[in-house]
Design an enzyme around this catalytic site. Sequence first.
Site, PDB file in Angstrom:
ATOM      1  N   ARG A 161       0.829  -1.224   0.000  1.00 14.11           N
ATOM      2  CA  ARG A 161       0.000   0.000   0.000  1.00 14.11           C
ATOM      3  C   ARG A 161       0.860   1.271   0.000  1.00 14.11           C
ATOM      4  O   ARG A 161       0.439   2.307   0.533  1.00 14.11           O
ATOM      5  CB  ARG A 161      -0.937   0.038   1.221  1.00 14.11           C
ATOM      6  CG  ARG A 161      -1.930  -1.100   1.297  1.00 14.11           C
ATOM      7  CD  ARG A 161      -2.967  -1.040   0.177  1.00 14.11           C
ATOM      8  NE  ARG A 161      -4.122  -1.856   0.473  1.00 14.11           N
ATOM      9  CZ  ARG A 161      -4.214  -3.166   0.216  1.00 14.11           C
ATOM     10  NH1 ARG A 161      -3.225  -3.808  -0.362  1.00 14.11           N
ATOM     11  NH2 ARG A 161      -5.316  -3.832   0.517  1.00 14.11           N
ATOM     12  N   SER A 233     -10.754  -1.275   3.755  1.00 16.47           N
ATOM     13  CA  SER A 233      -9.904  -1.406   4.944  1.00 16.47           C
ATOM     14  C   SER A 233      -9.566  -0.022   5.478  1.00 16.47           C
ATOM     15  O   SER A 233      -9.015   0.794   4.750  1.00 16.47           O
ATOM     16  CB  SER A 233      -8.580  -2.091   4.594  1.00 16.47           C
ATOM     17  OG  SER A 233      -8.815  -3.351   4.027  1.00 16.47           O
ATOM     18  N   GLU A 329      -5.048   3.208   6.616  1.00 13.72           N
ATOM     19  CA  GLU A 329      -4.874   3.154   5.159  1.00 13.72           C
ATOM     20  C   GLU A 329      -5.631   4.327   4.537  1.00 13.72           C
ATOM     21  O   GLU A 329      -5.219   4.903   3.535  1.00 13.72           O
ATOM     22  CB  GLU A 329      -5.416   1.826   4.608  1.00 13.72           C
ATOM     23  CG  GLU A 329      -5.291   1.762   3.102  1.00 13.72           C
ATOM     24  CD  GLU A 329      -5.688   0.432   2.490  1.00 13.72           C
ATOM     25  OE1 GLU A 329      -5.754  -0.583   3.187  1.00 13.72           O
ATOM     26  OE2 GLU A 329      -5.928   0.433   1.274  1.00 13.72           O
TER      27      GLU A 329
HETATM   28  N1  EPU Z   1      -9.656 -11.589  10.389  1.00 11.41           N
HETATM   29  C1  EPU Z   1     -10.295 -11.734  11.607  1.00 11.41           C
HETATM   30  N2  EPU Z   1     -11.353 -10.943  11.880  1.00 11.41           N
HETATM   31  C2  EPU Z   1     -11.826 -10.008  11.009  1.00 11.41           C
HETATM   32  C3  EPU Z   1     -11.169  -9.848   9.762  1.00 11.41           C
HETATM   33  C4  EPU Z   1     -10.083 -10.650   9.474  1.00 11.41           C
HETATM   34  O1  EPU Z   1      -9.915 -12.563  12.430  1.00 11.41           O
HETATM   35  O2  EPU Z   1     -12.807  -9.313  11.345  1.00 11.41           O
HETATM   36  C5  EPU Z   1      -8.499 -12.465  10.084  1.00 11.41           C
HETATM   37  C6  EPU Z   1      -8.878 -13.845   9.605  1.00 11.41           C
HETATM   38  O3  EPU Z   1      -7.935 -14.733  10.130  1.00 11.41           O
HETATM   39  C7  EPU Z   1      -8.665 -13.801   8.109  1.00 11.41           C
HETATM   40  C8  EPU Z   1      -7.509 -12.827   8.009  1.00 11.41           C
HETATM   41  O4  EPU Z   1      -7.728 -11.891   9.064  1.00 11.41           O
HETATM   42  O5  EPU Z   1      -8.359 -15.047   7.617  1.00 11.41           O
HETATM   43  C9  EPU Z   1      -7.431 -12.100   6.688  1.00 11.41           C
HETATM   44  O6  EPU Z   1      -8.691 -11.491   6.407  1.00 11.41           O
HETATM   45  P1  EPU Z   1      -9.070 -11.076   4.910  1.00 11.41           P
HETATM   46  O7  EPU Z   1      -8.790 -12.173   3.971  1.00 11.41           O
HETATM   47  O8  EPU Z   1     -10.455 -10.504   4.940  1.00 11.41           O
HETATM   48  O9  EPU Z   1      -8.003  -9.966   4.573  1.00 11.41           O
HETATM   49  P2  EPU Z   1      -7.427  -8.712   5.364  1.00 11.41           P
HETATM   50  O10 EPU Z   1      -5.987  -8.951   5.660  1.00 11.41           O
HETATM   51  O11 EPU Z   1      -8.309  -8.344   6.509  1.00 11.41           O
HETATM   52  C10 EPU Z   1      -6.575  -7.579   3.172  1.00 11.41           C
HETATM   53  C11 EPU Z   1      -6.732  -6.270   2.452  1.00 11.41           C
HETATM   54  C12 EPU Z   1      -8.077  -6.189   1.765  1.00 11.41           C
HETATM   55  C13 EPU Z   1      -8.194  -7.345   0.790  1.00 11.41           C
HETATM   56  C14 EPU Z   1      -8.018  -8.667   1.555  1.00 11.41           C
HETATM   57  C15 EPU Z   1      -8.005  -9.865   0.655  1.00 11.41           C
HETATM   58  C16 EPU Z   1      -5.368  -4.692   3.694  1.00 11.41           C
HETATM   59  C17 EPU Z   1      -5.333  -3.490   4.567  1.00 11.41           C
HETATM   60  N3  EPU Z   1      -6.561  -5.153   3.380  1.00 11.41           N
HETATM   61  O12 EPU Z   1      -7.548  -7.581   4.228  1.00 11.41           O
HETATM   62  O13 EPU Z   1      -8.116  -4.975   1.038  1.00 11.41           O
HETATM   63  O14 EPU Z   1      -9.441  -7.343   0.133  1.00 11.41           O
HETATM   64  O15 EPU Z   1      -6.753  -8.644   2.263  1.00 11.41           O
HETATM   65  O16 EPU Z   1      -6.791  -9.926  -0.020  1.00 11.41           O
HETATM   66  O17 EPU Z   1      -4.304  -5.175   3.312  1.00 11.41           O
HETATM   67  C18 EPU Z   1      -8.777  -2.693   1.122  1.00 11.41           C
HETATM   68  O18 EPU Z   1      -7.584  -2.407   1.019  1.00 11.41           O
HETATM   69  O19 EPU Z   1      -9.675  -1.808   1.175  1.00 11.41           O
HETATM   70  C19 EPU Z   1      -9.158  -4.097   1.185  1.00 11.41           C
HETATM   71  C20 EPU Z   1     -10.413  -4.462   1.389  1.00 11.41           C
END
Ligand code: EPU
Length: 333
Positions: A161, A233, A329
């Site tokens: 990012r 995010s 972010e």
């Molecule tokens: N998780 C939780 N609780 C929650 C959310 C997530 O425990 O409420 C844990 C779970 O273990 C899950 C892991 O976090 O398996 C990862 O969650 P997720 O796949 O939803 O991804 P993220 O790391 O929360 C990032 C990006 C998203 C992108 C997803 C999928 C960032 C800041 N965000 O989220 O990007 O869609 O991965 O690749 O890196 C955005 O930037 O606006 C965005 C939505």
Amino acid sequence: MTIRENCSLKDHNTFGMDVKSDRMVDWSTPDELKGILADLERPVLMMGGGSNLLFMSDFKGTVLHSSVTTIDILGITNDHVHVRVGSGVVWDDFVAWCAVNGYWGVENLSAIPGEVGASAVQNIGAYGVEAKDVIDTVQTICLADGSERDFINAECRYGYRQSIFKNELKGQYAVAYVIFTLSRKPEPRLGYGALEQEVERLGGPSLENIRQAVISIRDSKLPDPDVLGNAGSFFMNPVITEQDFNIIRSSYPDVPSYPAAGGLIKVPAGWLIEKTGWKGRSLGPAAVYEKQALVLVNKGGATGADIKRLADTIIEDVRQKFGITLSTEVNYI
Ligand code: EPU
């Protein structure tokens, strides 16, 4: 080109903040932008789809928005295609166009809100792919003197990012076009989470199935900004040392993690926030989305200050519980 005075930004930011700017300029070609630079009233805010901003108040200055919406194929071989895309093209329209034409590389980035120019500034990422993986060159115009400058991928200093346009050169260059290199040979990347399972359910790894799988996973976790104001995010996932990670893991053996550059470890901020108990909770008209704790939402009528108050409270609670300071972010304006 259109120039609007005293312009409402309510429909130009996905949090739905009811704010105004002194003026808003939509430019459609590099020459149009160059022609108005000398008279542009500063400060200037370059804005794409407004999907990564939180307005704290009216913007006293000029909002500059690209309406460069061309897509041109610059070169094509059996293996690759080079495509030059206007910064004002809606990101997901570009992804859909790639899927229809059989160009691989951006399908995992389906349904991300915003426009192509911002994708190169923000280095958007999802499901194991980042914009930097497919960006060849970012073609820009210098706001100080109207000169054109091309940044090849390595000059953009991309990271998670991050880019030179968000840091050293913040606010100095307007993106006119982004040149992408895409593959004409299938290159499915299904390693992230439940993506492979969803793609199999849809009938296997075709471009269109991967796109549909990503869209349905996103729909199940992320709120539609047209229904519930949000900016995706709100925080970045913190990247910490192995030593700090081990301290967390000793108390929480189930802590999820991903390897990051330089031997560091990325921990999902959504998990940290959930562990503080904030998931699904509200503070006034601002709330933490019940299906994904990384997303803050406007339940209706929230101001920038309401959202920031919730964000600051979460940052403090995560810091107290885990010793990690979350970074946003979303940009406060
Ligand atoms: N998780 C939780 N609780 C929650 C959310 C997530 O425990 O409420 C844990 C779970 O273990 C899950 C892991 O976090 O398996 C990862 O969650 P997720 O796949 O939803 O991804 P993220 O790391 O929360 C990032 C990006 C998203 C992108 C997803 C999928 C960032 C800041 N965000 O989220 O990007 O869609 O991965 O690749 O890196 C955005 O930037 O606006 C965005 C939505």
